[in-house]
Write an enzyme that holds these catalytic residues in place. Structure first.
Site, PDB file in Angstrom:
ATOM      1  N   SER A  36       0.221  18.874  67.618  1.00 28.84           N
ATOM      2  CA  SER A  36       0.426  17.742  66.940  1.00 28.84           C
ATOM      3  C   SER A  36      -0.331  16.536  67.916  1.00 28.84           C
ATOM      4  CB  SER A  36       1.900  17.404  66.900  1.00 28.84           C
ATOM      5  OG  SER A  36       2.533  17.282  68.064  1.00 28.84           O
ATOM      6  N   GLY A  70       3.137  21.626  66.105  1.00 32.54           N
ATOM      7  CA  GLY A  70       3.977  22.603  66.006  1.00 32.54           C
ATOM      8  C   GLY A  70       3.266  23.936  66.679  1.00 32.54           C
ATOM      9  N   ASN A 102       4.120  23.099  72.874  1.00 32.46           N
ATOM     10  CA  ASN A 102       5.034  23.793  72.485  1.00 32.46           C
ATOM     11  C   ASN A 102       5.109  25.317  72.939  1.00 32.46           C
ATOM     12  OD1 ASN A 102       5.705  22.207  69.878  1.00 32.46           O
ATOM     13  ND2 ASN A 102       3.458  22.568  69.476  1.00 32.46           N
ATOM     14  N   ASP A 220       9.115   9.404  69.943  1.00 26.96           N
ATOM     15  CA  ASP A 220       9.596  10.272  71.126  1.00 26.96           C
ATOM     16  C   ASP A 220       8.986  10.077  72.133  1.00 26.96           C
ATOM     17  OD1 ASP A 220       7.454  11.585  70.431  1.00 26.96           O
ATOM     18  OD2 ASP A 220       8.500  13.327  69.312  1.00 26.96           O
ATOM     19  N   HIS A 223       4.818  12.072  71.269  1.00 27.88           N
ATOM     20  CA  HIS A 223       3.710  11.808  70.340  1.00 27.88           C
ATOM     21  C   HIS A 223       3.327   9.996  70.349  1.00 27.88           C
ATOM     22  CE1 HIS A 223       5.847  15.385  68.626  1.00 27.88           C
ATOM     23  NE2 HIS A 223       4.641  15.765  68.359  1.00 27.88           N
TER      24      HIS A 223
END
Ligand SMILES: *[C@@H]1O[C@H](CO)[C@@H](O)[C@H](O)[C@H]1NC(C)=O
Length: 263
Positions: A36, A70, A102, A220, A223
């Site tokens: 992402s 993801g 991830n 967050d 990102h």
């Protein structure tokens, strides 16, 4: 009369040239494989991936952003996305691979299908469900070698930092994936190169300071906003130019014109 002797050679050369051209594209493709932090749409509303901004700094190439939110080195492999890329690239293309966000996490008690087996070599782990999981290094080494075998050049990029200013003081320590990236490049050999993207982004963010950098992380600590992603893309270009990477030949910008210092 001498010219008759020369003509057949010219004719052969004229016939041979197109065959060579067919193997390469007139405009090389630059494929992006990542998560992402690189993908179109980023990690949700108010964020964007840095791959969206990379095309503005390159000329003479076509950027194809195949990053997907993801994904990890493992899930990108398991979903066949590297296989698709391997089947798609032609000689002269580039593939920028950037994973890590991830890939951490535990395989027990629950396997999320993304976490890798921890290790810098060919270790394997077996989940409770009996799934054999490889390391980040294995997944990316296999992908890089196959892409290079097709004539592509592979750039292994260290992951972007989580907000290095989230405590109010800006600092950055690379996580284990940066070290893994260097091992992948060594394993893959000629045709692979490394950009320490995480460090270039961190250096730029530290110089911008906490107030600016916090504003780059609207939802967050992973990102970035569109403006933040543009800075992240510029940091990649800085790293590419400082490393004098082959892809830097397509840069619109000079090394000095981009903020920051070479490391
Ligand atoms: C490079 O130059 C182009 C064209 O001027 C500009 O749009 C782009 O933002 C620049 N990239 C960086 C990283 O400065």
């Amino acid at each position: 009369m001498k010219s008759y002797a020369v003509l057949p050679a010219l004719a052969v050369a004229a016939l041979a040239a197109p065959t060579e051209d067919i193997e390469k594209r007139a405009t090389p493709h630059v494929y992006l494989a990542g998560d992402s932090t690189m993908a179109l749409g980023g990690g949700g509303t108010g964020t964007q991936g840095w791959g969206v901004y990379l095309p503005y700094s390159l000329t003479g190439v076509t950027v194809v952003n195949d990053a997907i939110a993801g994904r990890s080195a493992r899930s990108y492999t398991d979903e066949g996305r590297f296989t698709t890329l391997i089947n798609t690239v032609v000689s002269g293309d580039y593939v920028i691979i950037e994973f890590g966000h991830n890939d951490g996490g535990s395989l027990t008690p629950t396997d999320n299908g993304r976490s890798d087996c921890v290790g810098s070599g060919s270790e394997t782990c077996t989940t409770a469900a009996g799934v054999v999981v490889q390391t980040y290094v294995t997944y990316l080494t296999n992908a890089a070698k196959s892409l290079i075998a097709k004539g592509a050049k592979v750039i292994i990029s260290s992951p972007t930092p989580d907000n290095p200013c989230e405590t109010g003081t800006c600092s950055y320590t690379p996580n284990r994936f940066t070290g893994y990236c260097k091992i992948v490049v060594a394993n893959a050999g000629t045709g692979a190169s490394f950009v320490d993207h995480g460090q270039y982004v961190a250096n730029e963010f530290i110089s911008l300071g906490a107030t600016v950098v916090d504003s780059y992380y609207p939802i967050d600590h992973t990102h970035t906003s569109p403006i933040g992603a543009n800075v992240v893309a510029a940091a990649f270009m800085k790293g590419l130019l400082c490393a004098n990477d082959n892809l830097a030949a397509y840069s619109k910008n000079t090394t000095a014109s981009i903020a920051g210092s070479c490391i």
